[in-house]
Write an enzyme that holds these catalytic residues in place. Structure first.
Site, mmCIF file in Angstrom:
data_model
loop_
_atom_site.group_PDB
_atom_site.id
_atom_site.type_symbol
_atom_site.label_atom_id
_atom_site.label_comp_id
_atom_site.label_asym_id
_atom_site.label_seq_id
_atom_site.Cartn_x
_atom_site.Cartn_y
_atom_site.Cartn_z
ATOM 1 N N ARG A 150 11.303 -4.432 3.101
ATOM 2 C CA ARG A 150 10.008 -4.163 3.732
ATOM 3 C C ARG A 150 9.447 -5.472 4.262
ATOM 4 O O ARG A 150 9.378 -6.455 3.522
ATOM 5 C CB ARG A 150 9.043 -3.543 2.717
ATOM 6 C CG ARG A 150 7.769 -3.055 3.341
ATOM 7 C CD ARG A 150 6.755 -2.599 2.313
ATOM 8 N NE ARG A 150 5.939 -3.698 1.853
ATOM 9 C CZ ARG A 150 4.738 -3.559 1.288
ATOM 10 N NH1 ARG A 150 4.242 -2.346 1.100
ATOM 11 N NH2 ARG A 150 4.047 -4.597 0.894
ATOM 12 N N TYR A 162 -3.013 -7.073 4.351
ATOM 13 C CA TYR A 162 -2.349 -6.265 3.335
ATOM 14 C C TYR A 162 -0.858 -6.648 3.271
ATOM 15 O O TYR A 162 -0.193 -6.740 4.306
ATOM 16 C CB TYR A 162 -2.466 -4.748 3.610
ATOM 17 C CG TYR A 162 -1.449 -4.042 2.771
ATOM 18 C CD1 TYR A 162 -1.664 -3.884 1.408
ATOM 19 C CD2 TYR A 162 -0.200 -3.695 3.293
ATOM 20 C CE1 TYR A 162 -0.677 -3.370 0.589
ATOM 21 C CE2 TYR A 162 0.789 -3.175 2.478
ATOM 22 C CZ TYR A 162 0.540 -3.013 1.124
ATOM 23 O OH TYR A 162 1.512 -2.533 0.318
ATOM 24 N N ASP A 213 4.847 -1.233 6.322
ATOM 25 C CA ASP A 213 3.774 -0.406 5.754
ATOM 26 C C ASP A 213 2.465 -0.696 6.497
ATOM 27 O O ASP A 213 1.969 -1.828 6.469
ATOM 28 C CB ASP A 213 3.628 -0.772 4.262
ATOM 29 C CG ASP A 213 2.756 0.201 3.494
ATOM 30 O OD1 ASP A 213 2.009 0.974 4.127
ATOM 31 O OD2 ASP A 213 2.826 0.193 2.247
ATOM 32 N N HIS A 215 -0.299 0.867 5.777
ATOM 33 C CA HIS A 215 -1.309 1.029 4.716
ATOM 34 C C HIS A 215 -2.560 1.790 5.161
ATOM 35 O O HIS A 215 -3.693 1.317 4.980
ATOM 36 C CB HIS A 215 -1.667 -0.349 4.127
ATOM 37 C CG HIS A 215 -1.762 -0.346 2.635
ATOM 38 N ND1 HIS A 215 -2.939 -0.514 1.957
ATOM 39 C CD2 HIS A 215 -0.815 -0.167 1.689
ATOM 40 C CE1 HIS A 215 -2.716 -0.458 0.656
ATOM 41 N NE2 HIS A 215 -1.438 -0.240 0.461
ATOM 42 N N GLU A 239 5.442 3.210 7.359
ATOM 43 C CA GLU A 239 4.794 3.891 6.230
ATOM 44 C C GLU A 239 3.281 4.007 6.401
ATOM 45 O O GLU A 239 2.637 3.083 6.896
ATOM 46 C CB GLU A 239 5.107 3.069 4.976
ATOM 47 C CG GLU A 239 4.549 3.640 3.709
ATOM 48 C CD GLU A 239 4.902 2.769 2.509
ATOM 49 O OE1 GLU A 239 5.878 1.993 2.575
ATOM 50 O OE2 GLU A 239 4.194 2.869 1.496
ATOM 51 N N GLU A 265 2.310 7.935 -1.100
ATOM 52 C CA GLU A 265 2.134 7.221 -2.371
ATOM 53 C C GLU A 265 0.797 7.526 -3.039
ATOM 54 O O GLU A 265 0.677 7.358 -4.243
ATOM 55 C CB GLU A 265 2.310 5.713 -2.176
ATOM 56 C CG GLU A 265 1.211 5.072 -1.343
ATOM 57 C CD GLU A 265 1.441 3.589 -1.086
ATOM 58 O OE1 GLU A 265 2.580 3.198 -0.808
ATOM 59 O OE2 GLU A 265 0.466 2.833 -1.159
ATOM 60 N N ARG A 286 6.803 9.983 -0.213
ATOM 61 C CA ARG A 286 6.732 8.739 -0.988
ATOM 62 C C ARG A 286 6.044 8.913 -2.338
ATOM 63 O O ARG A 286 5.372 7.989 -2.812
ATOM 64 C CB ARG A 286 5.936 7.720 -0.167
ATOM 65 C CG ARG A 286 6.646 7.241 1.046
ATOM 66 C CD ARG A 286 7.478 6.034 0.728
ATOM 67 N NE ARG A 286 6.637 4.915 0.365
ATOM 68 C CZ ARG A 286 6.924 4.036 -0.603
ATOM 69 N NH1 ARG A 286 8.023 4.167 -1.312
ATOM 70 N NH2 ARG A 286 6.117 3.040 -0.844
ATOM 71 N N GLU A 342 11.695 2.222 -3.767
ATOM 72 C CA GLU A 342 11.021 0.920 -3.626
ATOM 73 C C GLU A 342 11.172 0.132 -4.923
ATOM 74 O O GLU A 342 10.989 0.667 -6.022
ATOM 75 C CB GLU A 342 9.536 1.137 -3.328
ATOM 76 C CG GLU A 342 8.768 -0.173 -3.142
ATOM 77 C CD GLU A 342 7.298 0.065 -2.810
ATOM 78 O OE1 GLU A 342 6.786 1.176 -3.062
ATOM 79 O OE2 GLU A 342 6.674 -0.871 -2.289
ATOM 80 N N TRP A 405 -8.554 0.013 3.038
ATOM 81 C CA TRP A 405 -7.755 -1.146 2.628
ATOM 82 C C TRP A 405 -6.279 -0.786 2.651
ATOM 83 O O TRP A 405 -5.903 0.271 2.233
ATOM 84 C CB TRP A 405 -8.141 -1.592 1.196
ATOM 85 C CG TRP A 405 -7.231 -2.701 0.777
ATOM 86 C CD1 TRP A 405 -7.251 -3.998 1.239
ATOM 87 C CD2 TRP A 405 -6.122 -2.617 -0.114
ATOM 88 N NE1 TRP A 405 -6.219 -4.708 0.667
ATOM 89 C CE2 TRP A 405 -5.518 -3.884 -0.161
ATOM 90 C CE3 TRP A 405 -5.578 -1.580 -0.895
ATOM 91 C CZ2 TRP A 405 -4.392 -4.151 -0.943
ATOM 92 C CZ3 TRP A 405 -4.471 -1.845 -1.662
ATOM 93 C CH2 TRP A 405 -3.878 -3.125 -1.695
#
Ligand code: GCO
Ligand code: MG
Length: 405
Positions: A150, A162, A213, A215, A239, A265, A286, A342, A405
Site C-alpha cells: 500500500r 492520512y 487508501d 480514507h 480503497e 473496514e 474489507r 492487510e 479523517w
C-alpha cells in the site's frame, strides 16, 4: 468433550505500544479462549459493553454453541448492529472458536473445512513524504518478500496526511483525551497523487501489486476522477474512495473507472455490504474479523461475496490485535474467495504480550497448526502496560470546517 459451560468471562486492557482490549473466556474444564475487542479510540465503550452486558450472560452458557451464542447476542441486543455491539459480539465469537479448536485439538482453519491454499498473500504499508522516500519504503517492503504494497504519499502544502508518518512507522492514534487536528485539502491531494503513484509504478515496474487508501475523503465525482487518473498505474485496489454511509454513490464511480475498489473496514454487518456486493460496486470487501462480528459473520460475508465474484480482503492495521489477525488468517486459509490480508505490523512489545503461532514470512501469512486460534496472552506482561487514552485524529478543511479523517 465439547468444552463445557463457561465459568468466567473477563476483559483485559493492555497497551504494549498501543491499546488493545481482550476478552478471556474460561470453561468449566479450564479451557481458555481469547477474543480481540479492540475498537481504536473507543476501547472503553466495548470493554464496558462486554463487562456490563455480555459477560454476565455468557457465564453458564455452553461454550460449544458458537452460532447460537452469536444469534443470542445479536438478536438479543434489540439495539443491534453498530461498531461497539458488533466488536463485542466478534470478540465472543473469536474466543468461542478458539475454545472449540482447543477442545478438538485442531487449528480453527481445520474446523472451517481445511486449507484451500498453502499460504495467505499479505500486503504491507509503505509511506513517504517525498516520492523518493516512498520508493525506498516500497523497496524495503519488497526486500522483506511482499508482493503487494500500500503506497501513501505526502501532499505538497499539507503538514499531515492520512497514512504518512513522521517517524519510522505510521500509527494514527495519538495519546491523550482530545484528538489531534489535521488540515485536509482534497484539491491538493488530487493534483498530486496520480503523478506520485505513477512515479512509484515507474520505479517498481509492472509486477508489484500497488494499493492506495483514499480514507473516505472524496465525493463521487472526485473518486471517479481519481480512479480514472490512476488507471495507468494499474492499482490492485483503490480503497475507501467515498464515505461509507451511502453505497448508491459508488454506481457513479464504477461508471467512470475500471480501477478495482475496496471498501468495508468500518462496516459492522453483512447488511452494509449487501448492496455493494450484489450490485458489484466493489471488488474487495474489507471487513475486519472482529469489527464485523467475528469468524461466523466473516464466513457468511464470504459466502455472499463469492456469488458475485467479490473477494474478501480483511482489514489488518496495528489496531487489529494479533488475536484478530490470527482469526482473519484462519478464515483466509480456508476461504476460496479470500483476496489478500492487510498486514501493517505491530509496535512495541505486542508480539511478546500476544504470543502467536501465526507467521508472516516472504509476504505471506500462515496461522500455524496450534489448536484453536494459536494466540496466548501473557497476562503478567500485559498488566505491565496499562491502558492510556488514545484517539484517532480529526480533520478540518482549510476554512476550518470539519471533514472526514
Ligand atoms: C487501513 C485503515 C487503517 C485505519 C485505522 C483506524 O486501511 O489500514 O484505513 O489505517 O485508519 O484502522 O483505526
Ligand atoms: Mg483503510
Amino acid at each position: 468433550m465439547t468444552g463445557g459451560r463457561i465459568v468466567a468471562a473477563e476483559v483485559l486492557l493492555t497497551s504494549p505500544g498501543r491499546n488493545y482490549v481482550t476478552l478471556k473466556i474460561t470453561t468449566v474444564d479450564g479451557v481458555v479462549g481469547w477474543g480481540d475487542a479492540t475498537l481504536n479510540g473507543r476501547e472503553l465503550a466495548v470493554a464496558a459493553y462486554l463487562r456490563e452486558h455480555l459477560c454476565p450472560q455468557l457465564v453458564g452458557r455452553d461454550a460449544a454453541r458458537i452460532e447460537d451464542t452469536w444469534q443470542y447476542l445479536y438478536r438479543g441486543a434489540y439495539w443491534r448492529r453498530g461498531p461497539v455491539t458488533m466488536t463485542a459480539i466478534g470478540a465472543v465469537d473469536l474466543a468461542l472458536w478458539d475454545i472449540k479448536g482447543k477442545v478438538a485439538g485442531l487449528p480453527v482453519y481445520q474446523l472451517l473445512g481445511g486449507a484451500v491454499r498453502d499460504r495467505v498473500r499479505a500486503y504491507t504499508h509503505a509511506t513517504g513524504w517525498e516520492v523518493a522516500q516512498l520508493c525506498d519504503a516500497v523497496d524495503a517492503a519488497t526486500e522483506r518478500g511482499f508482493s503487494a504494497v500500500r503506497v501513501q504519499s505526502g501532499v505538497p502544502g499539507l503538514d499531515t496526511v492520512y497514512g504518512v508518518g513522521r517517524g519510522p512507522a505510521y500509527e494514527p492514534a495519538g495519546r491523550g483525551t482530545v484528538p489531534a487536528e489535521e488540515v485536509w485539502d482534497t484539491a491538493a491531494y488530487l493534483r498530486h497523487v496520480p503523478g506520485a503513484l505513477a512515479e512509484v509504478r515507474a520505479h517498481t515496474g509492472p509486477g508489484l501489486a500497488l494499493l492506495h487508501d483514499a480514507h473516505h475523503r472524496l465525493t463521487p465525482i472526485e473518486a471517479a476522477r481519481l480512479g480514472k487518473a490512476l488507471e495507468p498505474v494499474d492499482l490492485f485496489w483503490l480503497e475507501d474512495v467515498t464515505p461509507a454511509e451511502n453505497p448508491d454513490v459508488l454506481r457513479r464511480v464504477r461508471a467512470h473507472t475500471t480501477t478495482p475498489l475496496a471498501i468495508g473496514e468500518v462496516f459492522s454487518t453483512l447488511w452494509e455490504f449487501q448492496q455493494l456486493i450484489t450490485e458489484q460496486l466493489i471488488d474487495h470487501a474489507r471487513a475486519a474479523v472482529t469489527h464485523g462480528g467475528g469468524i461466523s459473520a466473516l464466513r457468511r460475508l464470504a459466502a455472499l461475496a463469492d456469488v458475485w465474484q467479490v473477494k474478501v480482503s480483511p482489514h489488518g492495521p496495528s489496531d487489529v490485535s494479533p488475536i484478530a489477525m490470527a482469526a482473519s488468517v484462519h478464515v483466509a486459509l480456508a476461504t476460496p474467495n479470500h483476496g489478500i490480508q492487510e498486514y501493517m505490523g505491530y509496535p512495541g512489545q505486542v508480539h511478546e504480550v500476544f504470543r502467536h503461532a501465526w507467521t508472516c514470512t516472504d509476504g505471506h501469512l500462515h496461522p500455524g497448526d496450534t489448536p484453536g486460534l494459536g494466540v496466548e496472552v501473557d497476562e503478567a506482561l500485559a498488566a505491565r502496560f496499562p491502558y492510556e487514552p488514545a484517539l484517532l485524529p480529526v480533520a478540518r478543511r482549510r476554512d476550518g470546517s470539519m471533514t472526514d479523517w
